[in-house]
Design an enzyme around this catalytic site. Structure first.
Site, PDB file in Angstrom:
ATOM      1  N   SER A 165     -24.316 -17.855 176.515  1.00 20.68           N
ATOM      2  CA  SER A 165     -23.229 -17.159 177.223  1.00 20.68           C
ATOM      3  C   SER A 165     -23.190 -17.635 178.672  1.00 20.68           C
ATOM      4  O   SER A 165     -24.165 -18.206 179.180  1.00 20.68           O
ATOM      5  CB  SER A 165     -23.501 -15.657 177.169  1.00 20.68           C
ATOM      6  OG  SER A 165     -22.575 -14.978 177.974  1.00 20.68           O
ATOM      7  N   TYR A 178     -29.115  -8.578 178.739  1.00 22.05           N
ATOM      8  CA  TYR A 178     -28.274  -9.524 177.995  1.00 22.05           C
ATOM      9  C   TYR A 178     -28.302 -10.890 178.690  1.00 22.05           C
ATOM     10  O   TYR A 178     -28.409 -11.933 178.038  1.00 22.05           O
ATOM     11  CB  TYR A 178     -26.861  -8.955 177.904  1.00 22.05           C
ATOM     12  CG  TYR A 178     -25.902  -9.747 177.038  1.00 22.05           C
ATOM     13  CD1 TYR A 178     -26.211 -10.098 175.727  1.00 22.05           C
ATOM     14  CD2 TYR A 178     -24.650 -10.125 177.528  1.00 22.05           C
ATOM     15  CE1 TYR A 178     -25.310 -10.811 174.934  1.00 22.05           C
ATOM     16  CE2 TYR A 178     -23.747 -10.834 176.739  1.00 22.05           C
ATOM     17  CZ  TYR A 178     -24.086 -11.179 175.454  1.00 22.05           C
ATOM     18  OH  TYR A 178     -23.196 -11.886 174.667  1.00 22.05           O
TER      19      TYR A 178
HETATM   20  P1  NAD Z   1     -19.345  -9.155 167.478  1.00 22.54           P
HETATM   21  O1  NAD Z   1     -20.000  -7.897 167.935  1.00 22.54           O
HETATM   22  O2  NAD Z   1     -17.904  -9.123 167.076  1.00 22.54           O
HETATM   23  O3  NAD Z   1     -20.187  -9.738 166.252  1.00 22.54           O
HETATM   24  C1  NAD Z   1     -21.559  -9.655 166.180  1.00 22.54           C
HETATM   25  C2  NAD Z   1     -21.936  -9.472 164.709  1.00 22.54           C
HETATM   26  O4  NAD Z   1     -23.359  -9.492 164.618  1.00 22.54           O
HETATM   27  C3  NAD Z   1     -21.460  -8.119 164.141  1.00 22.54           C
HETATM   28  O5  NAD Z   1     -20.722  -8.331 162.951  1.00 22.54           O
HETATM   29  C4  NAD Z   1     -22.779  -7.381 163.851  1.00 22.54           C
HETATM   30  O6  NAD Z   1     -22.719  -6.561 162.683  1.00 22.54           O
HETATM   31  C5  NAD Z   1     -23.742  -8.533 163.655  1.00 22.54           C
HETATM   32  N1  NAD Z   1     -25.134  -8.129 163.906  1.00 22.54           N
HETATM   33  C6  NAD Z   1     -25.570  -7.262 164.848  1.00 22.54           C
HETATM   34  N2  NAD Z   1     -26.892  -7.104 164.718  1.00 22.54           N
HETATM   35  C7  NAD Z   1     -27.285  -7.883 163.682  1.00 22.54           C
HETATM   36  C8  NAD Z   1     -28.541  -8.116 163.049  1.00 22.54           C
HETATM   37  N3  NAD Z   1     -29.665  -7.516 163.467  1.00 22.54           N
HETATM   38  N4  NAD Z   1     -28.572  -8.951 161.986  1.00 22.54           N
HETATM   39  C9  NAD Z   1     -27.443  -9.543 161.534  1.00 22.54           C
HETATM   40  N5  NAD Z   1     -26.238  -9.362 162.080  1.00 22.54           N
HETATM   41  C10 NAD Z   1     -26.158  -8.529 163.146  1.00 22.54           C
HETATM   42  O7  NAD Z   1     -19.629 -10.232 168.601  1.00 22.54           O
HETATM   43  P2  NAD Z   1     -18.823 -11.526 169.030  1.00 22.54           P
HETATM   44  O8  NAD Z   1     -18.020 -11.176 170.223  1.00 22.54           O
HETATM   45  O9  NAD Z   1     -18.167 -12.184 167.891  1.00 22.54           O
HETATM   46  O10 NAD Z   1     -20.043 -12.420 169.529  1.00 22.54           O
HETATM   47  C11 NAD Z   1     -20.705 -13.377 168.726  1.00 22.54           C
HETATM   48  C12 NAD Z   1     -21.746 -14.083 169.570  1.00 22.54           C
HETATM   49  O11 NAD Z   1     -21.122 -14.642 170.726  1.00 22.54           O
HETATM   50  C13 NAD Z   1     -22.845 -13.158 170.092  1.00 22.54           C
HETATM   51  O12 NAD Z   1     -24.060 -13.867 170.116  1.00 22.54           O
HETATM   52  C14 NAD Z   1     -22.385 -12.837 171.492  1.00 22.54           C
HETATM   53  O13 NAD Z   1     -23.473 -12.475 172.294  1.00 22.54           O
HETATM   54  C15 NAD Z   1     -21.801 -14.174 171.886  1.00 22.54           C
HETATM   55  N6  NAD Z   1     -20.816 -14.149 172.993  1.00 22.54           N
HETATM   56  C16 NAD Z   1     -19.653 -13.429 172.897  1.00 22.54           C
HETATM   57  C17 NAD Z   1     -18.722 -13.460 173.942  1.00 22.54           C
HETATM   58  C18 NAD Z   1     -17.396 -12.702 173.869  1.00 22.54           C
HETATM   59  O14 NAD Z   1     -16.595 -12.841 174.801  1.00 22.54           O
HETATM   60  N7  NAD Z   1     -17.139 -11.947 172.801  1.00 22.54           N
HETATM   61  C19 NAD Z   1     -19.005 -14.202 175.089  1.00 22.54           C
HETATM   62  C20 NAD Z   1     -20.205 -14.919 175.156  1.00 22.54           C
HETATM   63  C21 NAD Z   1     -21.101 -14.893 174.092  1.00 22.54           C
END
Ligand code: NAD
Length: 282
Positions: A165, A178
């Site tokens: 991130s 985080y």
């Molecule tokens: P999201 O919350 O939509 O999806 C995360 C998924 O992970 C969910 O479906 C959840 O059920 C699953 N999850 C949670 N705990 C778990 C576990 N213990 N085992 C298996 N699955 C599990 O998140 P997103 O926005 O799609 O983000 C995806 C990745 O991208 C993450 O690593 C997040 O940190 C990273 N990220 C997101 C953004 C953003 O703007 N959304 C920015 C930078 C990084």
């Protein structure tokens, strides 16, 4: 989904963790569109299966599996099914991750009077919350890699893609756990890239900047569609002055996975951020 470009992943098996979520379900979809057989893993079995069915309806190969990235036995059980149904893993996307309110301060800057008020300060952060976030992002990347990278040994053209991130380069306010956990993911990406280099396993990471997803939409836009104060700050700190588009994340993913385009790239953490991480603010 319209892909920015296609790469040939026919015959490859891709495992995506957190694939019930917003960003990783799109990634799984794109991998399937490029011909990979995709295993969508999520803690939430229903969303994993639902997203997989959506992809399979288009005539692509995708199965959903319940798996907790923090439990080796759960990963082992999912792996066994994937081997039976799809085959050994060539591509692992470590997508599961996220933050927790118990590890988040209410305010950006500390003020002494907050200690007397109803404000969650740095001093109120709970160890449980901080550990939850470190585990989910870091251990949740390490354990699936231990489980699925074994399939890659001896194959020579395999990929691991972690999701870091923006906050890994410079921490964002309010979310110290985080930010620290994603910094660990970036560091681990480099470590793994070196460790597996002789085996032909390339290991890279995406570092998304700000993308409007269902999850953060209400933080960024009010009910009437006008931008919030946080949106103003983000855009002012983003030289390209806009949010990212999902296809821009997909394009970066496909580029890093492509042997032709990125066959000599390993150990990089690629910012997809409109210049956010390069800008000092002045
Ligand atoms: P999201 O919350 O939509 O999806 C995360 C998924 O992970 C969910 O479906 C959840 O059920 C699953 N999850 C949670 N705990 C778990 C576990 N213990 N085992 C298996 N699955 C599990 O998140 P997103 O926005 O799609 O983000 C995806 C990745 O991208 C993450 O690593 C997040 O940190 C990273 N990220 C997101 C953004 C953003 O703007 N959304 C920015 C930078 C990084």
């Amino acid at each position: 989904m319209r892909l920015p470009f296609e790469i040939d992943l026919k015959g490859k098996v891709a495992v995506v963790t957190g694939a019930g979520g917003i960003l990783c379900s799109s990634m799984a979809h794109a991998l399937a569109q490029c011909g990979a057989k995709v295993a969508l893993l999520d803690l939430n079995e229903e969303t994993a299966k639902q997203k997989a069915e959506g992809i399979a309806k288009e005539g692509k190969i995708a199965n959903g599996y319940q798996a907790n990235v923090l439990e080796p036995e759960s990963l082992k059980a999912a792996h066994k099914k994937i081997l039976e149904e799809l085959g050994p893993c060539d591509i692992l996307i470590n997508g599961a991750g996220g933050n927790h309110p118990l590890a988040t301060t209410d305010k950006e800057y500390f003020a002494a009077e907050d200690l007397k008020g109803d404000v969650k300060t740095f001093f109120d952060l709970e160890q449980d919350g901080v550990e939850f976030v470190f585990d989910l992002n870091f251990i949740g990347t390490l354990l699936p890699t231990q489980e699925f990278a074994k399939d890659m040994i001896g194959k020579q053209v395999c990929n691991i893609l972690n999701i870091s991130s923006m906050n890994a380069f410079t921490p964002l306010t309010k979310i110290p756990a985080y930010s620290g956990a994603k910094a660990a993911v970036s560091n681990f990406t480099q470590w793994l890239a070196v460790h597996f280099a002789k085996e032909g396993i390339r290991v890279n990471a995406l570092a998304p900047g700000f993308f409007v997803t269902g999850q953060n939409e209400r933080l960024l836009y009010r009910e009437d569609g006008s931008p919030t104060e946080r949106t103003g700050k983000i855009l002012a700190a983003t030289p390209m002055n806009r949010f990212g588009r999902t296809e821009e994340l997909i394009g970066s993913m496909l580029f890093l996975l492509s042997e032709e385009a990125a066959g000599f790239i390993t150990g990089v953490v690629l910012p997809i951020d409109g210049g956010f991480s390069a800008y000092s603010g002045v």
